[in-house]
Design a protein around this motif. Structure first.
Motif, short mmCIF file in Angstrom:
data_model
loop_
_atom_site.label_atom_id
_atom_site.label_comp_id
_atom_site.label_asym_id
_atom_site.label_seq_id
_atom_site.Cartn_x
_atom_site.Cartn_y
_atom_site.Cartn_z
N ALA A 304 27.25 89.16 39.02
CA ALA A 304 26.92 88.70 37.66
C ALA A 304 28.20 88.24 36.96
CB ALA A 304 26.25 89.83 36.89
N THR A 305 29.31 88.92 37.25
CA THR A 305 30.59 88.53 36.64
C THR A 305 30.95 87.09 37.01
OG1 THR A 305 31.35 90.80 36.89
CG2 THR A 305 33.06 89.14 36.52
N ALA A 306 30.77 86.75 38.30
CA ALA A 306 31.12 85.40 38.74
C ALA A 306 30.17 84.37 38.14
CB ALA A 306 31.08 85.34 40.27
N VAL A 307 28.89 84.73 38.03
CA VAL A 307 27.92 83.81 37.41
C VAL A 307 28.32 83.57 35.95
CG1 VAL A 307 25.49 83.50 36.75
CG2 VAL A 307 26.07 84.63 38.92
N PHE A 308 28.67 84.66 35.27
CA PHE A 308 29.09 84.55 33.88
C PHE A 308 30.32 83.64 33.75
CE2 PHE A 308 32.45 86.14 31.06
CZ PHE A 308 31.91 85.76 29.83
N ALA A 309 31.31 83.88 34.62
CA ALA A 309 32.56 83.11 34.51
C ALA A 309 32.27 81.62 34.71
CB ALA A 309 33.57 83.61 35.52
N GLY A 334 36.16 88.32 35.11
CA GLY A 334 36.03 86.92 35.55
C GLY A 334 36.77 85.94 34.66
N ILE A 335 37.41 86.45 33.63
CA ILE A 335 38.05 85.55 32.67
C ILE A 335 39.35 84.96 33.25
CG2 ILE A 335 39.58 86.99 31.26
CD1 ILE A 335 36.95 85.31 29.48
N ASP A 336 39.83 85.53 34.34
CA ASP A 336 41.03 84.97 34.99
C ASP A 336 40.82 83.50 35.32
OD1 ASP A 336 39.16 85.73 36.90
OD2 ASP A 336 40.64 86.38 38.37
N LYS A 337 39.58 83.18 35.70
CA LYS A 337 39.25 81.80 36.03
C LYS A 337 39.46 80.89 34.80
CE LYS A 337 35.67 79.43 38.51
NZ LYS A 337 34.46 79.53 39.29
N LEU A 338 39.03 81.39 33.64
CA LEU A 338 39.17 80.59 32.42
C LEU A 338 40.62 80.53 31.96
CD1 LEU A 338 35.97 82.00 31.95
CD2 LEU A 338 36.19 79.87 30.67
N TYR A 375 34.07 95.32 29.45
CA TYR A 375 33.13 96.27 30.06
C TYR A 375 32.44 97.06 28.94
CZ TYR A 375 35.55 95.80 34.65
OH TYR A 375 36.10 95.36 35.83
N SER A 376 31.19 97.42 29.20
CA SER A 376 30.44 98.21 28.22
C SER A 376 31.24 99.44 27.77
CB SER A 376 29.11 98.65 28.84
OG SER A 376 28.48 99.61 28.06
N THR A 377 31.81 100.15 28.74
CA THR A 377 32.50 101.41 28.41
C THR A 377 33.75 101.20 27.56
OG1 THR A 377 33.30 103.47 29.39
CG2 THR A 377 33.87 101.46 30.58
N PHE A 378 34.47 100.08 27.80
CA PHE A 378 35.72 99.87 27.05
C PHE A 378 35.47 99.28 25.66
CE2 PHE A 378 37.56 99.30 31.55
CZ PHE A 378 37.77 100.67 31.67
N LEU A 379 34.29 98.69 25.48
CA LEU A 379 33.98 98.18 24.13
C LEU A 379 33.88 99.34 23.13
CD1 LEU A 379 33.37 95.75 22.33
CD2 LEU A 379 30.97 95.89 23.02
N GLN A 380 33.58 100.53 23.65
CA GLN A 380 33.54 101.71 22.77
C GLN A 380 34.83 101.85 21.97
OE1 GLN A 380 30.86 103.89 26.17
NE2 GLN A 380 32.72 104.92 25.59
N ARG A 381 35.97 101.48 22.58
CA ARG A 381 37.28 101.58 21.92
C ARG A 381 37.37 100.69 20.67
NH1 ARG A 381 42.24 103.25 24.42
NH2 ARG A 381 41.38 105.26 24.96
N ASP A 402 30.05 93.27 30.35
CA ASP A 402 29.95 93.45 31.80
C ASP A 402 29.80 94.95 32.09
OD1 ASP A 402 30.28 93.24 34.60
OD2 ASP A 402 31.63 91.53 34.35
N ARG A 403 29.49 95.27 33.34
CA ARG A 403 29.37 96.67 33.81
C ARG A 403 28.38 97.46 32.93
NH1 ARG A 403 32.73 93.79 36.48
NH2 ARG A 403 34.31 94.78 37.80
#
Ligand SMILES: Cc1ncc(C[n+]2csc(CCOP(=O)(O)OP(=O)(O)O)c2C)c(N)n1
Ligand SMILES: CC(=O)[C@@H](O)[C@H](O)COP(=O)(O)O
Ligand SMILES: [Mg+2]
Length: 600
Positions: A304-309, A334-338, A375-381, A402-403
């Motif tokens: 899904a990450t690659a599709v998103f990117a 996947g943002i490395d691509k951008l 990532y869902s978990t890091f957005l908590q920050r 993501d995740r």
């Protein structure tokens, strides 16, 4: 394992044994490989100098804690690391009293040490917190909040800065540049010359005398060191793979009886030559052939990450106001691509989720369309920033989450369980989710048109392919994928739609399936219509039950006084442990084969 009585030679042998064990087990189980290999000598030295029975050993992120696990009674069990019901890949007090705190998210360690040091003082105990933190984790704001207080209250804490000049990717920002400059300088040589090892070793354990000597030397060697300016003593850089030197330096730091940073230069992946150095892909690995370093690849569909990117590349090509950010997870999101294709419009801002959110809020105010890929978990920050800086102003920021759902072997610190619950009740926020690859493309296209904050979630790995033809997203509109002849209705959200479909296929009845698409706002009209035809509703979503998709629908049914039997197959009120995603889902009773039985 009694480390205290071992001599230097024996300790060096122990380091080799630890490395061998890590390489062997991680090559089979996967795990955080290069970080942990680089921290072997530092960890052995910590155990030699400090007392794990009483001193809080605090590992930042704790993905580098494998040597610590091996040294604290988990040598055999290490075989099970990151497997379901096996050892966690992070520190976990439930697993061992040698693990002071749960970790997984970065940059909490110095705050924990400050709290522990205050408690130790109040309890009039003789213990000292010792922290291991990486250079990447030194980029987060929390670290400086903690140092700011520590430099003022000056309680004894030893901070080992494990500097391998890498985060997961290349470290970002002026702090990283500053640390690299120190490493590149000649301080180390001068330091060795000034502090004569033999003299120091022969001194009585008089803390103040040693401290004075160190201080005098450091003033000569490291003028302007940022930590010194903050009131925290600094020693280094030292060679983080030279056991003798580390032990000696930690002894000194411990004796100083105040806050000290010991800056150690290490090599990520040390001891496994293929991984040594700055190779991002050795940070967290799946199983590999330890003889040649080849990864044992499972053939899998596009993530899904690659599709998103790819979808975001298309959007950014079409519209030049599309910008984006990651907080230290360029390849993971996947943002490395951008960043490669549009280097002036996509940024890695280091481990700085709060800053990522607020800085993108300002870009939205300036007319740009920001994508916060996280990532869902890091957005908590970055939670207050979502409310205060994005939602209050109703700025059109897109949170590409993501995740979402179970992430697998990282476990309870990383599960993407809570985003729907913590975002759903924020005014102005719109929440929608794709069910498969094609709808993820459509969701990204649609997000560009929304003039409000929104969040799109998608899982780790690949979507389960579905055969329904995708239609464009429309604000607050759900999509009825099929009618049914029974009185049951399956409501799926995001990746939950495919679970609903698989469960329907296993069920003997012909059951209607709704792709909810928007959990906020709900498609109230369609839900009302469906309540007239179906009155047993089942919710399928990879999210926490409390405040999740089922809750949203129950609130609506209650407001409308519609009487429906509703069962939600979301996550119950507990943290979800680590393990292979399918195995974890099985343990939660969430596999379609188990859900069919529950429904019956
Ligand atoms: C709040 C938060 N954001 C992002 C991450 C993902 N993450 C885990 S380890 C890591 C890099 C840490 O770099 P460093 O501290 O230098 O450790 P190293 O792996 O180099 O030893 C990142 C970004 C995280 N764990 N927590
Ligand atoms: C320790 C940490 O937070 C990251 O290394 C995380 O484990 C990456 O997870 P993914 O493997 O899902 O990218
Ligand atoms: Mg690092």
């Amino acid at each position: 394992m009694n480390i205290k009585s071992r001599n230097l030679g024996q300790l060096e042998e122990l380091c080799s044994d630890i490395r061998e064990r890590i390489i062997d087990v991680v090559s089979r189980n996967g795990g955080h490989f290069s970080s942990t290999l680089g921290a072997v000598e530092l960890t052995v030295a910590m155990h030699k100098v400090f007392d794990v029975q009483k001193d809080p050993f605090i590992f930042d992120v704790s993905h580098q804690c494998y040597p610590h696990k091996l040294l604290t009674g988990r040598w055999e069990e290490f075989e099970t690391i990151r497997q379901f019901r096996g050892l966690s890949g992070f520190t976990k007090p439930k697993e061992s009293s040698a693990d002071y705190f749960v970790a997984g998210h970065s940059s909490t360690s110095i705050s924990l040490a400050v709290g522990a040091a205050k408690a130790i003082k109040l309890k009039k105990e003789k213990r000292i917190p010792v922290v291991m933190i990486g250079d990447g984790s030194m980029t987060a704001g929390m670290v400086y909040e903690a140092l700011n207080e520590l430099g003022d209250i000056k309680l004894p804490v030893v901070i080992i800065l494990n500097d391998n000049e890498m985060s997961i990717a290349k470290p970002i920002g002026s702090i990283s540049k500053y640390l690299s400059k120190i490493l590149a300088g000649k301080f180390y040589q001068s330091f060795r010359e000034k502090i004569d090892r033999n003299i120091i070793q022969k001194l009585p354990e008089g803390a103040t005398y040693i401290a004075k000597k160190i201080e005098e030397s450091m003033k000569l060697i490291t003028p302007g060191i940022i930590f010194e300016e903050m009131g925290i003593d600094y020693i280094g850089p030292i060679d983080g793979h030279n056991l003798e030197e580390i032990i000696e330096t930690l002894e000194i730091a411990k004796a100083m009886n105040k806050p000290v940073i010991v800056h150690a230069r290490t090599v990520k992946g040390k001891g496994y030559s293929i991984a040594e150095g700055q190779h991002e892909h050795w940070h967290g690995v799946g199983p590999f052939n330890k003889d040649n370093g080849e990864f044992i690849k499972k053939v899998s569909a596009k993530s899904a990450t690659a599709v998103f990117a790819d979808a975001l590349v298309n959007l950014a090509t079409k519209y030049d106001n599309v910008v984006g950010v990651t907080a230290a997870m360029p390849s993971g999101t996947g943002i490395d691509k951008l960043m490669k294709e549009f280097p002036t419009r996509f940024w890695d801002v280091a481990i700085a989720e709060q800053h990522a959110v607020t800085s993108m809020a300002a870009m939205a105010k300036e007319g740009f369309k920001p994508y916060i890929t996280i990532y869902s978990t890091f957005l908590q920050r970055g939670y207050d920033q979502i409310i205060h800086d994005v939602c209050l102003m109703s700025l059109p920021v897109v949170f590409a989450i993501d995740r979402a759902g179970i992430v697998g072997n990282d476990g309870e610190t990383h599960q993407g369980a809570f985003d729907i619950s913590y975002l759903r009740f924020l005014p102005n926020m719109v929440l929608f989710a794709p069910r498969d690859e094609e709808t993820l493309n459509l969701a990204i296209e649609y997000s560009y048109t929304l003039d409000k904050p929104c969040a799109i979630r998608y899982p780790r790995g690949a979507f389960t392919p579905l055969s329904f033809k995708a239609t464009a997203f429309e604000f607050g509109k759900a999509e009825l994928l099929k009618e049914g002849t029974s009185n049951k209705l399956f409501i799926g959200y995001g990746a939950g739609v495919s679970r609903a479909c698989e469960t329907q296929e296993l069920h003997k009845e012909d059951i209607a399936i709704l792709d909810l698409r928007f959990v906020k706002p709900l498609d109230k009209e369609l839900l009302k219509q469906l309540s007239k035809k179906y009155n047993d509703w089942y919710i399928f979503s990879d999210s926490q039950k409390q405040g999740g998709v089922g809750s949203a629908i129950l609130e609506f049914l209650n407001e409308e006084k519609i009487n429906i039997n509703l069962t939600s197959f979301e996550y119950e009120d507990h943290f979800i442990e680590h393990g292979d995603t399918k195995v974890v889902e099985e343990s939660l009773g969430l596999l379609p084969s188990l859900l069919v039985n529950k429904i019956n």
